[in-house]
Structure formats: structure tokens, C-alpha cells
Design a protein around this motif. Structure first.
Motif, PDB file in Angstrom:
ATOM      1  N   PRO A 281       0.837  -1.203   0.000  1.00  0.00           N
ATOM      2  CA  PRO A 281       0.000   0.000   0.000  1.00  0.00           C
ATOM      3  C   PRO A 281       0.869   1.248   0.000  1.00  0.00           C
ATOM      4  O   PRO A 281       2.040   1.207   0.382  1.00  0.00           O
ATOM      5  N   MET A 282       0.278   2.360  -0.412  1.00  0.00           N
ATOM      6  CA  MET A 282       1.039   3.607  -0.505  1.00  0.00           C
ATOM      7  C   MET A 282       1.562   4.062   0.851  1.00  0.00           C
ATOM      8  O   MET A 282       2.606   4.706   0.941  1.00  0.00           O
ATOM      9  N   ASP A 283       0.825   3.735   1.916  1.00  0.00           N
ATOM     10  CA  ASP A 283       1.199   4.240   3.247  1.00  0.00           C
ATOM     11  C   ASP A 283       1.929   3.213   4.102  1.00  0.00           C
ATOM     12  O   ASP A 283       1.921   3.297   5.322  1.00  0.00           O
ATOM     13  N   LEU A 284       2.580   2.246   3.457  1.00  0.00           N
ATOM     14  CA  LEU A 284       3.215   1.149   4.196  1.00  0.00           C
ATOM     15  C   LEU A 284       4.204   1.643   5.238  1.00  0.00           C
ATOM     16  O   LEU A 284       4.332   1.067   6.318  1.00  0.00           O
ATOM     17  N   PHE A 285       4.901   2.732   4.942  1.00  0.00           N
ATOM     18  CA  PHE A 285       5.926   3.224   5.870  1.00  0.00           C
ATOM     19  C   PHE A 285       5.533   4.544   6.530  1.00  0.00           C
ATOM     20  O   PHE A 285       6.365   5.207   7.119  1.00  0.00           O
ATOM     21  N   TYR A 286       4.269   4.927   6.439  1.00  0.00           N
ATOM     22  CA  TYR A 286       3.813   6.131   7.118  1.00  0.00           C
ATOM     23  C   TYR A 286       3.586   5.828   8.593  1.00  0.00           C
ATOM     24  O   TYR A 286       2.984   4.807   8.930  1.00  0.00           O
ATOM     25  N   PRO A 287       4.038   6.685   9.499  1.00  0.00           N
ATOM     26  CA  PRO A 287       3.871   6.422  10.951  1.00  0.00           C
ATOM     27  C   PRO A 287       2.406   6.271  11.372  1.00  0.00           C
ATOM     28  O   PRO A 287       2.105   5.475  12.257  1.00  0.00           O
ATOM     29  N   ASP A 288       1.495   7.025  10.742  1.00  0.00           N
ATOM     30  CA  ASP A 288       0.097   6.969  11.144  1.00  0.00           C
ATOM     31  C   ASP A 288      -0.746   6.147  10.173  1.00  0.00           C
ATOM     32  O   ASP A 288      -1.962   6.340  10.064  1.00  0.00           O
ATOM     33  N   SER A 289      -0.110   5.236   9.457  1.00  0.00           N
ATOM     34  CA  SER A 289      -0.848   4.429   8.486  1.00  0.00           C
ATOM     35  C   SER A 289      -1.807   3.473   9.190  1.00  0.00           C
ATOM     36  O   SER A 289      -1.583   3.051  10.321  1.00  0.00           O
ATOM     37  N   LYS A 290      -2.890   3.158   8.492  1.00  0.00           N
ATOM     38  CA  LYS A 290      -3.862   2.207   9.024  1.00  0.00           C
ATOM     39  C   LYS A 290      -3.452   0.809   8.595  1.00  0.00           C
ATOM     40  O   LYS A 290      -3.156   0.568   7.430  1.00  0.00           O
ATOM     41  N   HIS A 291      -3.425  -0.090   9.532  1.00  0.00           N
ATOM     42  CA  HIS A 291      -3.151  -1.481   9.202  1.00  0.00           C
ATOM     43  C   HIS A 291      -3.870  -2.362  10.207  1.00  0.00           C
ATOM     44  O   HIS A 291      -4.369  -1.901  11.217  1.00  0.00           O
ATOM     45  N   GLY A 292      -3.889  -3.630   9.922  1.00  0.00           N
ATOM     46  CA  GLY A 292      -4.587  -4.559  10.811  1.00  0.00           C
ATOM     47  C   GLY A 292      -5.535  -5.412  10.001  1.00  0.00           C
ATOM     48  O   GLY A 292      -5.664  -5.263   8.787  1.00  0.00           O
ATOM     49  N   ILE A 293      -6.189  -6.318  10.678  1.00  0.00           N
ATOM     50  CA  ILE A 293      -7.138  -7.205  10.002  1.00  0.00           C
ATOM     51  C   ILE A 293      -8.544  -6.928  10.513  1.00  0.00           C
ATOM     52  O   ILE A 293      -8.723  -6.392  11.599  1.00  0.00           O
ATOM     53  N   ASP A 294      -9.526  -7.274   9.712  1.00  0.00           N
ATOM     54  CA  ASP A 294     -10.911  -7.008  10.074  1.00  0.00           C
ATOM     55  C   ASP A 294     -11.376  -8.000  11.135  1.00  0.00           C
ATOM     56  O   ASP A 294     -11.163  -9.216  11.007  1.00  0.00           O
ATOM     57  N   LEU A 295     -12.010  -7.472  12.166  1.00  0.00           N
ATOM     58  CA  LEU A 295     -12.489  -8.306  13.265  1.00  0.00           C
ATOM     59  C   LEU A 295     -13.996  -8.505  13.163  1.00  0.00           C
ATOM     60  O   LEU A 295     -14.757  -7.539  13.055  1.00  0.00           O
ATOM     61  N   PHE A 296     -14.399  -9.766  13.185  1.00  0.00           N
ATOM     62  CA  PHE A 296     -15.808 -10.142  13.240  1.00  0.00           C
ATOM     63  C   PHE A 296     -16.034 -10.934  14.517  1.00  0.00           C
ATOM     64  O   PHE A 296     -15.119 -11.596  15.021  1.00  0.00           O
ATOM     65  N   LYS A 366       8.008 -17.363  -5.699  1.00  0.00           N
ATOM     66  CA  LYS A 366       6.956 -16.594  -5.028  1.00  0.00           C
ATOM     67  C   LYS A 366       7.517 -15.927  -3.775  1.00  0.00           C
ATOM     68  O   LYS A 366       7.208 -14.769  -3.477  1.00  0.00           O
ATOM     69  N   TYR A 367       8.383 -16.645  -3.049  1.00  0.00           N
ATOM     70  CA  TYR A 367       8.959 -16.049  -1.837  1.00  0.00           C
ATOM     71  C   TYR A 367       9.902 -14.906  -2.203  1.00  0.00           C
ATOM     72  O   TYR A 367       9.953 -13.885  -1.488  1.00  0.00           O
ATOM     73  N   ALA A 368      10.635 -15.052  -3.290  1.00  0.00           N
ATOM     74  CA  ALA A 368      11.539 -13.976  -3.716  1.00  0.00           C
ATOM     75  C   ALA A 368      10.732 -12.711  -4.026  1.00  0.00           C
ATOM     76  O   ALA A 368      11.156 -11.595  -3.702  1.00  0.00           O
ATOM     77  N   GLU A 369       9.561 -12.877  -4.634  1.00  0.00           N
ATOM     78  CA  GLU A 369       8.694 -11.736  -4.921  1.00  0.00           C
ATOM     79  C   GLU A 369       8.195 -11.108  -3.622  1.00  0.00           C
ATOM     80  O   GLU A 369       8.159  -9.880  -3.485  1.00  0.00           O
ATOM     81  N   PHE A 370       7.827 -11.960  -2.667  1.00  0.00           N
ATOM     82  CA  PHE A 370       7.399 -11.449  -1.365  1.00  0.00           C
ATOM     83  C   PHE A 370       8.520 -10.663  -0.692  1.00  0.00           C
ATOM     84  O   PHE A 370       8.300  -9.556  -0.188  1.00  0.00           O
ATOM     85  N   TRP A 371       9.725 -11.212  -0.720  1.00  0.00           N
ATOM     86  CA  TRP A 371      10.830 -10.566   0.003  1.00  0.00           C
ATOM     87  C   TRP A 371      11.180  -9.217  -0.618  1.00  0.00           C
ATOM     88  O   TRP A 371      11.457  -8.257   0.106  1.00  0.00           O
ATOM     89  N   ARG A 372      11.151  -9.140  -1.941  1.00  0.00           N
ATOM     90  CA  ARG A 372      11.433  -7.862  -2.594  1.00  0.00           C
ATOM     91  C   ARG A 372      10.421  -6.790  -2.171  1.00  0.00           C
ATOM     92  O   ARG A 372      10.770  -5.619  -2.029  1.00  0.00           O
ATOM     93  N   THR A 373       9.198  -7.206  -1.939  1.00  0.00           N
ATOM     94  CA  THR A 373       8.130  -6.253  -1.641  1.00  0.00           C
ATOM     95  C   THR A 373       8.043  -5.922  -0.154  1.00  0.00           C
ATOM     96  O   THR A 373       7.887  -4.759   0.223  1.00  0.00           O
ATOM     97  N   PHE A 374       8.156  -6.940   0.708  1.00  0.00           N
ATOM     98  CA  PHE A 374       7.868  -6.730   2.127  1.00  0.00           C
ATOM     99  C   PHE A 374       9.004  -7.118   3.067  1.00  0.00           C
ATOM    100  O   PHE A 374       8.832  -7.093   4.288  1.00  0.00           O
TER     101      PHE A 374
END
Length: 608
Positions: A281-296, A366-374
Motif C-alpha cells: 500500500p502507498m502508506d506502508l511506511f507512514y507512521p500513522d498508516s492504518k493497518h490490521g485485520i478485520d475483526l468479526f 513466489k517467496y523472492a517476490e514477497f521478500w522484494r516487496t515486504f
């Protein structure tokens, strides 16, 4: 007709509901639908216990614009007179005082208030956020039907009625609409609220409007999808269904990189469906970025971006956690301290790390793609999560001085005979770090060095002293010089020379010494004590943090032609010293501070 007063604590909660102002009061629809679903569940359980076939459950919302009412109809278990007094006139919950206090403190804080309602058995009372009067018609099997009425002003009335259908109808006489927001008499607005909060409720939710023309031939369709695929066994869900739900959940029209679906059973039961996106996401490294998972909770949407269920170093993960009995928070601190919440978070983290480990071993591309991104985000966990530090370290991919990439396990597996340390070089020089003078003696001895090029590397490596039984050692350190350096014959003969350079450079360096680690290059910087780069020093200073004392050492290579020439031309030693200092800066990826002075002296030396 009988008139009753609300129990004292119920009056307090009602007062807070009615008089508090919320920027998003839509959650009363979620709460009343959730109550209806619970009532249907209870009736189904009762029927099964009595050997009967349960009636198909359904929930219907009816809008009446002329009467300004919104009704919630269910065919659940219904209530008798005692139930009405117990459930609607009393809040028999030991946490009610805490709830009322928290509601009072949250007044005007829409997000906090939204997360509080319904957490202490007071979901029904949220109706008074939107309604000036609430009427409940209800019938329990084998009992008379009753009607319950209240304006939320301290009392309520109960009377018998002629209702025949088992279940309940809750009718809200809505307040005059003020300000902006959704119109609860508008069918599309109500539909959007249902889709947001109650899309995955088990039973079909129908939406009708009084006076609206109906096609008698067309079967009414539920508003909600009821397709909570995370509740289905993973082996029954097709890949296309997972991808379709990802698009719906994340609004990302690309396919996810990977996903994880599992159900935890036992004392803390929950289901989880988690996705790893392909793109950050665009705000991956923003200090006030929203992240988390949806809770039901039991398929009912509670909150988006629930940070308390996943650590920030896994903030790229998207998905859903659906708990059966998770108690929600009055405050953020109480949610974090709850053992069940902590257990869910621990389980989610372990499952994600296990999944990444599986990708690393079995799906390398697939893991190499993940590592480059995250990868850089995941490395934050080396500092944040001591309990999973080793698992995270095993997932890291490192570039090496041999131009290859390796995991820490493979590095250890392919160590040279007799090697007892893991060598690394932290640098912000980018790809140029592979040509660092500090690597020369290690390359000559065929010792592999990990190249740590991300800004975060310099931080975590000081928090992770070893892997397995092997210590991490910087090639810039004095310890590395002793273990991998070249011997210098008659080192004492150079003392006057190094003293002259130190005199010329003054406080710019702590010491000037003959190098045991350089093979070809003329000079390099090393550090006495705790190693920290100039870039990190500037970062600490900008944050107002204390900066460790800098003890920079300039090492010179007496076998290098430039150094030999310098020793012969003693009259120009001051100019040579400036040039050497600048060369060492450049080798470390630093900018030359006094470039004009360096240029002038270098020009003079070249001319000479």
C-alpha cells in the motif's frame, strides 16, 4: 398496561446513548440485526433439543417513510413478560458501570464509542441513538404476546397484544434527521449499512419499503451475501472463491500473492482468512498508516484495521478474524491485556510465519517476490518480537560479498572450515557496498560476508547478537580485524607516519593505524567500540536521541602504491591526509563534507 422504571444503570446507559453525539451512529443497525440473529440461533437450538425441525431463520427490515419508522423483524425465540423485564429493563452485567464510565469518557469520540456499544450486553439500547421511541412486539412459543414501549426517558410500558407469529418486531420511531450522514428511511442507505456490518450474518436479511411496488413473480433476494467463506472448511473453498473474496475485502483487482485459511479450536475458537498482497500500500511506511485485520464476532463486523490482532511488522497482511466469544475492549489497554486476544494474536503470527517459511522452502520464486516487496517490513520484527526473533531471522534473505543471496541457515551450512562467526557489513552505500575495501581480506580468505544495505539493518543487527551458536561480527570491528586480517611485518616502523596523519586530521579521527584487513585499497574507516554509521548518527540527532560517542579509526594500507608514495613525499603529508580521509568517506557511501578543499588538494597532488 403495566408501567415499569428502568433499573438505575440502564437509565444511565440510556442517557448516554440519547444525549451523546456520534459522527457515525449507523452501528445501531448492526446491533439490532445481531440480536435478531442470536434470537434465531436460540430458537434453532431449542427446537433441536426437543427433536423438532428448526424453522428457516430470516430477518426483515421494513422502512415506512410516511410513519418515519424502521422495523426489525425476526422469527427467533421471542420473549415473554419476564424476559422483557430482564433483558430490556435491566442490564445484568457486572461491567455496566465500567461501560457507562467509558461511554461518558468517549463522548464525542466516534471511533471509541462505536467499539463500546454492544460489548456489555447493551446493544439493544443503541436503538435510542436514532429513535425517539422504540416499540417491541414479541411472542415466545407457548406464551402470550406482549408489546414493550419506551421513549428512553426513564420508564417503559408492557402490555399484552394479539401477535401470533413467534419472534420479535422492533420498531424505531426515528428522530428528525439533523446534519449530514445516512438517511435511515432511504432504502439504499440502509442497504449499504447492512452490507458493511452484517453482510456475513448466517441468516438472510431482507429489506422492504412500505408502499413500494413488488413483482409477485420475483422471489425477494437477501441483501446480505451470507457467504462467510472463512467459516467453510478450507478444502471446500476453491481458489477462485478466495481470489474473489480478496477483491471484495481489499479493493485490489490484482490477485493476492498468497493466502492462509484456518480454524482454531479449543478454549479460544476462531476462524481466520489472511492474505499477502502482491503490491505494498502507498502508506506502508507512514507512521500513522492504518493497518490490521478485520475483526468479526459470530460473522458480525466489529472493526476494521484491528491492530491488536497483528503486530506492525506484519502490517502488509490483510484478512479476517472471526471469533466466537472475544470480549471487545473498553479501552485499548484492556483489549491488549485480555488473554484471549493475546492468544489469537500469537496464533495468527505463528501461522503467518509458518506459511512464509513454507513458501521459502517450496516456492522460491513466489517467496523472492514477497521478500522484494515486504522484506524490509518483516525485518522490523527482529526488534519488536523477541519471542519470534529466530523464526523471523530464518526468513530473511541476505545479499553476500560473493554476489549471491542466502538465508541465515544456508550461510551457516556453507561456512568455511574453522569459521566460528557470522560476518556482516552494514552500509548505506547501496550496490557499491560489494566493492568496499573492508571486504578485501575476507574475499581473499573466501569468507562470505552478509551485506546489510537497508536502513533498518543497522538497528536490528545490534539487537540480535547471534544465530544458533554463532555470533554476528561486523567486518568493520576490531574483533573481525584480528580474526580475518593480514599480518603486517615490522608494524612499529610506521608509527611516525601514522602519527603525522593523525596530527593533520586532528579531531576528525580517534586514531590512525596500519590496517590488517586491507589488501588492495589504500584506506578505510573502522570504528572503536559500538559501530554506528554517520547516517544513523544524523537520524538519532534529528529525533533528539542521544548519539553514542564516535570513535572513528582511519586504517591505512602500507602495501598500497599511494601510501608508499605518501611516505616518500613527507612535505605533502597534510594534503595527502585530506585526500585519504575523503577516499575513506567515499568508500563508505558518504558525501565528502568539504568538497572544494578536497578538490583543490587532490588537484595539487595530481599536478605535482
Amino acid at each position: 398496561m403495566e408501567k415499569h422504571e428502568f433499573q438505575a444503570q440502564a437509565r444511565q446507559v440510556l442517557d448516554l446513548m440519547i444525549n451523546s453525539v456520534y459522527s457515525n451512529p449507523d452501528i445501531f443497525i448492526r446491533e439490532l440485526i445481531s440480536n435478531a440473529s442470536d434470537a434465531i440461533d436460540k430458537r434453532r437450538i431449542e427446537a433441536l433439543e426437543n427433536g423438532k425441525t428448526p424453522e428457516e431463520g430470516r430477518i426483515t427490515l421494513v422502512i415506512n417513510k410516511e410513519a418515519k419508522t424502521l422495523s426489525f423483524i425476526d422469527n427467533g425465540i421471542g420473549m415473554d413478560k419476564d424476559d422483557l423485564v430482564a433483558f430490556l429493563g435491566t442490564i445484568a452485567n457486572s461491567g455496566t458501570k465500567e461501560f457507562a464510565k467509558a461511554m461518558s469518557e468517549a463522548k464525542g469520540d466516534a471511533k471509541t464509542a462505536e467499539n463500546l456499544i454492544g460489548q456489555f450486553g447493551v446493544g439493544f439500547y443503541s436503538a435510542f441513538i436514532a429513535a425517539e421511541e422504540v416499540v417491541v412486539e414479541t411472542k415466545k412459543e407457548g406464551c402470550p404476546a406482549y408489546i414493550w414501549t419506551s421513549r428512553g426517558d426513564g420508564d417503559y410500558e408492557i402490555d399484552e397484544t394479539s401477535r401470533e407469529m413467534i419472534g420479535s418486531t422492533i420498531t424505531l420511531h426515528l428522530k428528525d434527521k439533523k446534519g449530514e450522514g445516512k438517511d435511515y428511511l432511504d432504502k439504499w442507505d440502509v442497504r449499504s449499512i447492512i452490507k458493511e456490518y452484517s453482510d456475513f450474518v448466517t441468516y438472510p436479511i431482507f429489506l422492504e419499503a412500505e408502499g413500494e411496488k413488488k413483482d409477485e413473480k420475483e422471489e425477494p433476494k437477501p441483501v446480505n451475501s451470507m457467504q462467510a467463506i472463512w467459516k467453510r472448511p478450507a478444502k471446500e473453498v476453491k481458489d477462485e472463491e478466495y481470489k474473489e473474496f480478496y477483491h471484495h475485502l481489499c479493493h485490489d483487482w490484482d490477485e493476492p500473492l498468497d493466502w492462509l485459511h484456518y480454524k482454531a479450536e479449543g478454549s479460544n475458537e476462531f476462524s481466520a482468512l489472511l492474505y499477502i498482497p502482491k503490491h505494498p500500500p502507498m502508506d506502508l511506511f507512514y507512521p500513522d498508516s492504518k493497518h490490521g485485520i478485520d475483526l468479526f464476532i459470530k460473522r458480525v463486523f466489529i472493526m476494521k484495521d484491528c491492530k491488536d490482532l497483528i503486530p506492525s511488522y506484519l502490517r502488509f497482511v490483510k484478512g479476517v478474524v472471526d471469533s466466537e466469544d472475544l470480549p471487545l475492549n473498553v479501552s485499548r489497554e484492556i483489549l491488549q491485556q485480555d488473554t484471549r486476544t493475546a492468544a489469537i494474536k500469537k496464533s495468527v503470527v505463528k501461522k503467518i510465519l509458518d506459511r512464509l517459511s513454507k513458501l521459502q522452502k517450496k516456492e522460491a520464486e513466489k517467496y523472492a517476490e514477497f521478500w522484494r516487496t515486504f522484506g524490509m517490513v518483516l525485518k522490523e520484527g527482529l526488534m519488536q518480537d523477541s519471542s519470534n526473533q529466530e523464526s523471523i531471522l530464518k526468513l530473511c534473505v541476505f545479499e553476500t560479498s560473493k554476489g549471491e543471496k542466502t538465508s541465515i541457515e544456508d550461510y551457516v551450512l556453507h561456512m568455511e572450515p574453522g569459521q566460528e562467526k557470522i560476518y556482516y557489513l552494514a552500509s548505506t552505500a547501496g550496490d557499491a557496498v560489494i566493492n568496499s575495501p573492508k571486504l578485501e581480506s575476507f574475499k581473499k580468505r573466501n569468507l562470505t560476508v552478509l551485506l546489510l544495505k537497508d536502513p533498518i539493518d543497522e538497528i536490528w543487527v545490534h539487537n540480535v547478537p547471534k544465530f544458533d551458536k554463532y555470533d554476528f561480527v561486523s567486518v568493520s570491528s576490531e574483533e573481525a580485524e584480528k580474526e580475518a586480517g593480514e599480518e603486517v611485518k615490522d608494524e612499529g616502523q610506521y608509527k611516525d607516519f601514522t602519527d603525522e596523519i593523525k596530527k593533520s586530521l586532528g579531531n576528525l579521527v580517534e586514531e590512525v593505524k596500519i590496517s590488517h584487513r586491507l589488501v588492495d585499497s589504500p584506506v578505510c574507516f573502522t570504528q572503536k567500540g559500538e559501530e554506528i554509521s554517520p547516517q544513523m548518527r544524523n537520524l538519532f540527532k534529528s529525533m533528539g536521541q542521544p548519539v553514542p560517542e564516535e570513535k572513528r579509526v582511519l586504517e591505512v594500507n602500507p602495501a598500497n602504491p599511494l601510501i608508499k608514495k605518501m611516505m616518500e613525499d613527507k612535505d605533502s603529508i597534510a594534503d595527502y591526509s585530506t585526500v585519504l580521509y575523503a577516499l575513506a568517506q567515499a568508500a563508505d557511501g558518504e558525501s565528502i563534507k568539504d568538497a572544494s578543499d578536497f578538490t583543490a588538494k587532490l588537484t595539487a597532488l595530481l599536478t605535482k
